[in-house]
Design an enzyme around this catalytic site. Sequence first.
Site, short mmCIF file in Angstrom:
data_model
loop_
_atom_site.label_atom_id
_atom_site.label_comp_id
_atom_site.label_asym_id
_atom_site.label_seq_id
_atom_site.Cartn_x
_atom_site.Cartn_y
_atom_site.Cartn_z
N GLY A 1 -30.20 31.43 39.44
CA GLY A 1 -28.85 31.93 39.13
C GLY A 1 -28.75 32.42 37.69
N SER B 1 -28.41 31.43 47.78
CA SER B 1 -27.12 31.83 48.33
C SER B 1 -26.38 32.76 47.38
CB SER B 1 -26.26 30.60 48.63
OG SER B 1 -26.10 29.81 47.47
N LEU C 1 -29.68 22.01 48.64
CA LEU C 1 -29.51 20.63 48.15
C LEU C 1 -28.53 19.81 48.97
CD1 LEU C 1 -29.61 21.42 44.37
CD2 LEU C 1 -31.27 20.03 45.60
N SER D 1 -17.31 22.37 33.02
CA SER D 1 -16.60 23.58 32.61
C SER D 1 -15.36 23.20 31.81
CB SER D 1 -16.19 24.32 33.89
OG SER D 1 -15.21 25.28 33.62
N TYR E 1 -12.49 24.72 43.29
CA TYR E 1 -13.69 24.79 42.44
C TYR E 1 -13.52 23.91 41.21
CZ TYR E 1 -16.75 26.32 38.72
OH TYR E 1 -17.64 26.31 37.66
N LYS F 1 -15.55 20.19 39.71
CA LYS F 1 -16.14 19.88 38.40
C LYS F 1 -15.61 18.54 37.91
CE LYS F 1 -18.81 23.25 38.21
NZ LYS F 1 -20.24 23.02 38.37
N PHE G 1 -17.71 26.90 28.00
CA PHE G 1 -16.57 27.81 27.94
C PHE G 1 -16.96 29.07 28.74
CE2 PHE G 1 -15.40 24.37 25.45
CZ PHE G 1 -14.03 24.36 25.46
N ASN G 2 -16.75 30.26 28.31
CA ASN G 2 -17.03 31.41 29.19
C ASN G 2 -18.38 32.05 28.89
OD1 ASN G 2 -14.12 30.93 29.33
ND2 ASN G 2 -14.03 32.84 30.47
N LEU H 1 -14.42 38.92 33.60
CA LEU H 1 -14.12 40.05 32.72
C LEU H 1 -15.34 40.93 32.40
CD1 LEU H 1 -12.11 41.54 30.88
CD2 LEU H 1 -12.69 39.91 29.07
N ASP I 1 -3.86 32.09 35.52
CA ASP I 1 -4.64 32.25 34.29
C ASP I 1 -4.16 31.29 33.21
OD1 ASP I 1 -6.89 33.81 33.98
OD2 ASP I 1 -5.79 35.71 33.88
#
Length: 345
Positions: A12, A36, A61, A127, A154, A158, A183-184, A205, A302
């Site tokens: 990934g 996937s 997994l 996250s 999601y 986490k 972070f992002n 983004l 957001d």
Amino acid sequence: MKQTILVTGGTGFIGSHTTVELIEAGYKVVIVDNLSNSKVEVLDGIEKITGVRPAFENVDLRDKAAAENVFKKYPDIEGIIHFAASKAVGESVKIPLVYYRNNIVSLVNLLELMPEYNVKGIIFSSSCTVYGQPKPENLPVTEDAPHQKATSPYGNTKEINEQIIYDYIHSGANIKSIVLRYFNPIGAHPSALIGELPNGVPANLIPYVTQTAIGIRKELTIFGNDYDTEDGTCIRDYIYVVDLAKAHVAAMSRVLDKETDKIEYFNIGTGRGNSTKELVDTFEKATGVKVNWKFGPRREGDIEKIWGDCSKANNVLGWKAEASLEEVMASAWKWQLKLREDGIM
Ligand code: NAD
Ligand code: WQD
């Protein structure tokens, strides 16, 4: 040669960059991925960059017996970096049970297998989503900032996964863990041999920006310009994926080689907040390419503004984000151009 590390989700986006950094730091890597959300050709990119082709097992997994076979086949695995998960926020609202099963069962299987196969440490991909929208007085957020109920299944996975690791370690399990709250993550390896492969219309983004710049998308909509920020657009802490990858190497060395608490938490970001508009402007400046964009309505759910206090990672892990936003934008663009050149997108 250092220890052998199992990288789940290693083909990934973040896993492939981390595999490169682990190999370059002298670790042996075994990748497990069910492909996937990634392609097996990513291994070619890793090999071109490092000169080493990591071992690869196409394993899901959620299947504990299949996961166990990996530990039987590679009995020298000492640490795990667990990236494998489903990560699309919007999709998780539509098919929550798929997300709960994938993200939770996979972790539980690994945790159950760790002591049996003498695996000492696990680094977990968490996250900043666990912080929700921090109160203004809590910005930048530190690791002990209060958590808020996530706005998506999601995000819940986490939070739940962090809790599962905590509870297991506190039950006396003979393992250690470092939880990294990203972070992002953005950008791509400077070689453009690996990068992010978004599926369909990007929700994030930067892939939307690069796909608009190259003409795959007609127009980027900046979601909202009436937020309580300097230019009215949302603020995030955008961390270069190669810097993020290096944080995992530092965390792995700490979890395996140092006497530390059995569970530790680190924010991994730049410590700086940038607005959406600033990102688009920086992209244009760094690449000389214009992006066709407009302001549109806010996107539901957001967060207005968040950025991290990453001084704990700086001081304790001895890790720091290095790349400038311009460099990161240039890397994202180079990757988009490479996808075009290879006929992928
Ligand atoms: P990615 O989708 O590119 O990588 C995840 C990999 O895991 C994919 O290659 C996928 O095929 C694999 N995978 C999924 N389920 C699996 C399973 N059951 N068995 C084996 N392999 C499986 O995602 P990414 O952006 O590299 O994210 C890696 C991790 O970091 C995820 O846990 C994600 O939630 C977390 N994270 C990502 C971000 C982000 O914005 N990208 C931010 C914070 C945290
Ligand atoms: C960034 C900013 C948008 C697209 C998501 C997940 C979070 C996480 C990281 C995993 C926001 C704006 C975006 C567009 C825009 N990862 N934007 N136009 O929302 O911070 O977080 O990815 O754990 O859980 O929720 O990232 O890249 O979607 O958005 O204006 O077309 O860009 O409003 O302010 P986000 P993002």
